[in-house]
Motif scaffolding. Structure first.
Motif, PDB file in Angstrom:
ATOM      1  N   LEU A   1     -62.690 -36.725-101.007  1.00 27.79           N
ATOM      2  CA  LEU A   1     -61.434 -35.975-100.975  1.00 27.79           C
ATOM      3  C   LEU A   1     -60.212 -36.885-100.872  1.00 27.79           C
ATOM      4  O   LEU A   1     -59.074 -36.390-100.834  1.00 27.79           O
ATOM      5  CB  LEU A   1     -61.443 -35.007 -99.789  1.00 27.79           C
TER       6      LEU A   1
ATOM      7  N   SER B   1     -59.338 -28.703-103.260  1.00 25.08           N
ATOM      8  CA  SER B   1     -59.948 -29.442-102.143  1.00 25.08           C
ATOM      9  C   SER B   1     -60.954 -28.558-101.403  1.00 25.08           C
ATOM     10  O   SER B   1     -62.042 -29.006-101.040  1.00 25.08           O
ATOM     11  CB  SER B   1     -58.874 -29.937-101.175  1.00 25.08           C
TER      12      SER B   1
ATOM     13  N   ILE C   1     -53.968 -27.594 -97.613  1.00 28.57           N
ATOM     14  CA  ILE C   1     -55.281 -27.882 -98.201  1.00 28.57           C
ATOM     15  C   ILE C   1     -55.410 -27.049 -99.469  1.00 28.57           C
ATOM     16  O   ILE C   1     -55.508 -25.832 -99.419  1.00 28.57           O
ATOM     17  CB  ILE C   1     -56.425 -27.562 -97.211  1.00 28.57           C
TER      18      ILE C   1
ATOM     19  N   GLY D   1     -53.523 -35.389 -97.351  1.00 32.55           N
ATOM     20  CA  GLY D   1     -53.268 -35.648 -98.767  1.00 32.55           C
ATOM     21  C   GLY D   1     -52.835 -37.080 -99.030  1.00 32.55           C
ATOM     22  O   GLY D   1     -53.458 -38.034 -98.544  1.00 32.55           O
TER      23      GLY D   1
ATOM     24  N   THR E   1     -61.151 -35.317-107.736  1.00 30.97           N
ATOM     25  CA  THR E   1     -59.997 -35.357-106.829  1.00 30.97           C
ATOM     26  C   THR E   1     -58.898 -36.248-107.383  1.00 30.97           C
ATOM     27  O   THR E   1     -57.710 -35.972-107.222  1.00 30.97           O
ATOM     28  CB  THR E   1     -60.429 -35.861-105.437  1.00 30.97           C
TER      29      THR E   1
ATOM     30  N   SER F   1     -57.986 -34.064 -96.536  1.00 29.90           N
ATOM     31  CA  SER F   1     -57.358 -33.086 -97.426  1.00 29.90           C
ATOM     32  C   SER F   1     -56.036 -32.589 -96.849  1.00 29.90           C
ATOM     33  O   SER F   1     -55.060 -32.393 -97.581  1.00 29.90           O
ATOM     34  CB  SER F   1     -58.291 -31.899 -97.665  1.00 29.90           C
TER      35      SER F   1
ATOM     36  N   LYS G   1     -57.265 -39.268-102.019  1.00 32.29           N
ATOM     37  CA  LYS G   1     -56.457 -39.537-103.200  1.00 32.29           C
ATOM     38  C   LYS G   1     -55.927 -40.960-103.126  1.00 32.29           C
ATOM     39  O   LYS G   1     -55.290 -41.335-102.161  1.00 32.29           O
ATOM     40  CB  LYS G   1     -55.289 -38.533-103.269  1.00 32.29           C
TER      41      LYS G   1
END
Length: 393
Positions: A390, A63, A59, A111, A354, A108, A392
């Protein structure tokens, strides 16, 4: 889409995602398990984060700062609401922040892998739900634990009565299942052609399952995402053939599927006849009703509890509390009513930060499509959608 073939998804990753999605509107969780599950899960996550370096390393500081910013936003708005209203719900804010920590923390932690594991897990959910739904159509249901309007076996739920024709799958109603499938599609907005090319069977199963939900919101969200992808993201020139065909097919489906056109027209008609402040649980009806409270406290919102969220409609608040009438049918306006435009602005700002490597137009398009998906169901009551800033893409 290179990421899909980087590595296999482990049993532990599948198990974690199934547990996460169970907290995002699974009937078994909402009916048979106390809402304290969110608090305990958030505490457990924080404990793991503080005690395991391997978790902390996954993390990033950015984040973590974003998570703390949104938590600070919730607490600040809660405090201001307390000053304005003279009361606020402490258990409610603890539960809400716990849901956010679960969603934002898990997203987070994974990812770039989040959307991959989510895709594979949703495929398994659809692979189970579709044949069970077919079995249900033939034999009229399956054995399971009773809840107010249907039965559940955790991995699959269904509603009795006229809704037995529709596929609820893993979630609380067909519209929710359709909405999560539409959201899954949105996560691969820039890679849909490659996703289908490398995962044809999985995509076909997921689309077939979406069709079985017979969800107006799910169909419209999915169709809008596909049209937007063809118009703005797809690079191949073949899109100039596919795009008009897709739009024509969508218009044909809308005109010939009565549950789409008639439901949409009926809800719009009822909404147009609503008086200012009159309640309706439909999408448009809820939006029209919520405008009353959005304009009342546009910046700070009206809070989570019926006592403040519906302060000028105490009888309605009591009916909703006792579940004598259906709750909010529009997750977008419901969020604005509860938290106001300050939270909405920070939500969007954190998401843009983000995904700083993406063009601004792509990020705004994504957020607008999230708003469209939210028109159908109160997804913002659950960890996944709360954690979207958060994600991506």
């Amino acid at each position: 889409m290179k990421e899909l073939t980087l590595e296999e998804t482990s049993k532990k990753e599948y198990a974690n995602m199934f547990f996460f999605l169970t907290l995002c509107g699974n009937v078994f969780c909402t009916v048979y398990i106390s809402s304290l599950i969110y608090v305990f899960t958030a505490i457990f996550f924080l404990f793991i984060y503080l005690t395991k370096k391997s978790v902390r390393n996954r993390i990033s500081n950015n984040s973590l700062k974003s998570i703390l910013l949104i938590v600070a936003c919730f607490l600040s708005l809660f405090f201001v609401q307390y000053l304005v209203f003279g009361w606020n719900t402490v258990p409610g804010i603890i539960n809400h922040i716990s849901k956010f920590i679960i969603g934002a923390g898990y997203i987070s932690y994974l990812g770039d892998k989040f959307r991959i594991i989510f895709f594979k897990t949703m495929y398994i959910i659809c692979l189970i739900a579709l044949p069970l739904w077919i079995f249900q159509q033939i034999f009229g249901g399956i054995p399971g634990l009773d809840y107010s309007i249907g039965k559940t076996i955790w991995i699959y739920s269904y509603r009795e009565g006229t809704d037995i024709m529709r596929n609820c799958g893993f979630f609380w109603e067909p519209g929710a299942f359709g909405g999560y499938i539409a959201f899954l599609t949105l996560l691969f907005f820039n890679d849909l052609a490659e996703l289908f090319k490398t995962n044809k069977w999985k995509c076909i199963v997921i689309i077939a399952t979406l069709l079985s939900t017979q969800s107006t919101g799910g169909y419209m969200s999915f169709g809008t995402i596909i049209i937007m992808y063809l118009a703005f993201s797809m690079k191949s020139k073949v899109k100039y053939i596919i795009l008009p065909l897709t739009i024509t097919g969508a218009l044909y489906a809308y005109s010939n599927l009565t549950f789409l056109s008639e439901k949409f027209k009926e809800q719009n008609s009822k909404a147009s006849e609503q008086e200012w402040g009159e309640y309706s649980s439909t999408r448009m009806g809820t939006f029209m009703f919520d405008l009353y409270y959005i304009t009342k406290h546009p910046f700070i919102g009206n809070g989570l509890h019926e006592r403040t969220r519906l302060a000028d409609h105490p009888i309605l608040a009591e009916l909703l509390k006792n579940k004598e009438i259906a709750g909010a049918g529009n997750g977008f306006s419901d969020t604005l009513v509860k938290w106001g435009v300050i939270y909405a602005f920070i939500f969007g700002l954190v998401f843009i930060k983000t995904n700083k490597n993406l063009p601004l137009s792509s990020k705004i398009c994504f957020l607008l499509l999230i708003c469209f998906i939210l028109q159908g169901e109160p997804f913002m009551n659950f960890p996944l959608f709360l954690g979207i800033p958060l994600i991506k893409i």
